[in-house]
Design an enzyme around this catalytic site. Structure first.
Site, PDB file in Angstrom:
ATOM      1  CE  LYS A 182      -3.521   2.418   2.757  1.00  0.00           C
ATOM      2  NZ  LYS A 182      -4.179   2.471   4.098  1.00  0.00           N
ATOM      3  CB  VAL A 183       2.376   3.174  -2.665  1.00  0.00           C
ATOM      4  CG1 VAL A 183       3.287   4.390  -2.805  1.00  0.00           C
ATOM      5  CG2 VAL A 183       3.160   1.898  -2.964  1.00  0.00           C
TER       6      VAL A 183
END
Length: 305
Positions: free
Chosen positions: A167-168
């Site tokens: 998850k960026v």
């Protein structure tokens, strides 16, 4: 190996009564709302779930209530972050035993000064993976003082097969996502963005396959991802632009309190209490949030009516 999840994986808040005790009935209603919103999975015990304010026993109760209510209708992700590799591994193992599909963890850090080097980050996630067979999402969030370079994330995915997701949600997310897709390739197929979807369209162009937002407009963001994936780029962009003022206001002016305020306003939950020292939204901020949500025709406002 489980198929890679795509689409919308909203973070469910932890629901409290006005006295700050757990409201598990409210927790279950949030699950039902998200299922009706056609989410692809849901996440619990994340930072937006106030995981930092929960006791271990409360964590277990939230996990049990959520998985029982989901009843296989959607996969459940459990956030199991902790500075200690030992504790994080135990939390992940317990989540898997309860029925979680995957676990999300930030790299180990503590406060503003305690960070961890790259080899120790690798050891940390290897320790977690050794004790559970479920897939792992690495959370690349600005809250952490332990940096996650593109090279390190690619190395984690290459050397630890269970690391299938990231998850960026850091500044310039699209550039990092694009670099990850190039360098990590098939070793890291599950690239998601976060931050309420405030940069979703650029991130999808960069190669993200989904988003992890709040419970504010999960149905809309899920449709944005599906349209984009089907090739309807213009339709996805129009749908995203239509709700962007609400997303931006939530992200920049409200924080985690926004989802609870809307869930309460819509009758999904009875109280939007957050645990001290967190404070409720100021009345003026809440009024602006509700006006934006009404303008966006957010389904959360009418689901329980």
């Amino acid at each position: 190996m489980s198929a890679i999840l795509t689409g919308i994986i909203p973070v469910a808040p932890t629901i409290f009564h006005d006295d700050e005790s757990l409201d598990l009935d409210g927790q279950r209603r949030v699950v039902d709302f998200l299922v009706d919103s056609k989410v692809d999975a849901l996440c619990i015990l994340a930072n937006y779930s106030e995981q930092f304010s929960l006791e271990d026993d409360e964590r277990r109760r939230v996990i049990d209530a959520t998985l029982e209510q989901a009843a296989g209708r959607v996969p459940v992700m459990v956030t199991t972050s902790h500075y200690s590799a030992r504790v994080a591994a135990r939390r992940t193992r317990e989540a898997a035993e309860a029925g979680a599909r995957l676990a999300m963890l930030m790299p180990p850090f503590f406060g503003a000064t305690m960070s961890v080097g790259e080899d120790l980050v690798l050891d940390y996630f290897a320790t977690v993976a050794e004790q559970s067979a479920i897939d792992i999402m690495v959370q690349d969030a600005p809250l952490s003082t332990t940096p996650l370079s593109v090279a390190l994330l690619a190395r984690l995915a290459t050397e630890i097969p269970q690391v299938k997701y990231v998850k960026v949600e850091v500044p310039r997310a699209a550039a990092k996502i694009r670099a990850l897709r190039t360098i990590a390739g098939a070793d890291l197929p599950g690239v998601f963005d976060g931050e309420e979807g405030v940069t979703l369209i650029p991130d999808l162009h960069a190669g993200a396959i989904g988003t992890m937002a709040s419970c504010t407009i999960p149905d809309v963001l899920g449709e944005v991802v599906r349209r984009f994936g089907s090739g309807d780029i213009d339709g996805a962009t129009r749908a995203w632009n239509a709700v962007l003022p609400l997303i931006h206001f939530e992200n920049r002016q409200c924080g985690l309190q926004a989802a609870k305020a809307l869930l309460k306003e819509g009758g999904v939950i009875a109280s939007d209490r957050v645990r001290a020292p967190l404070a409720p939204l100021p009345a003026s901020t809440r009024a602006e949030l509700l006006a934006l949500a009404d303008r966006a025709r957010a389904s959360v406002l009418g689901w329980a009516r």
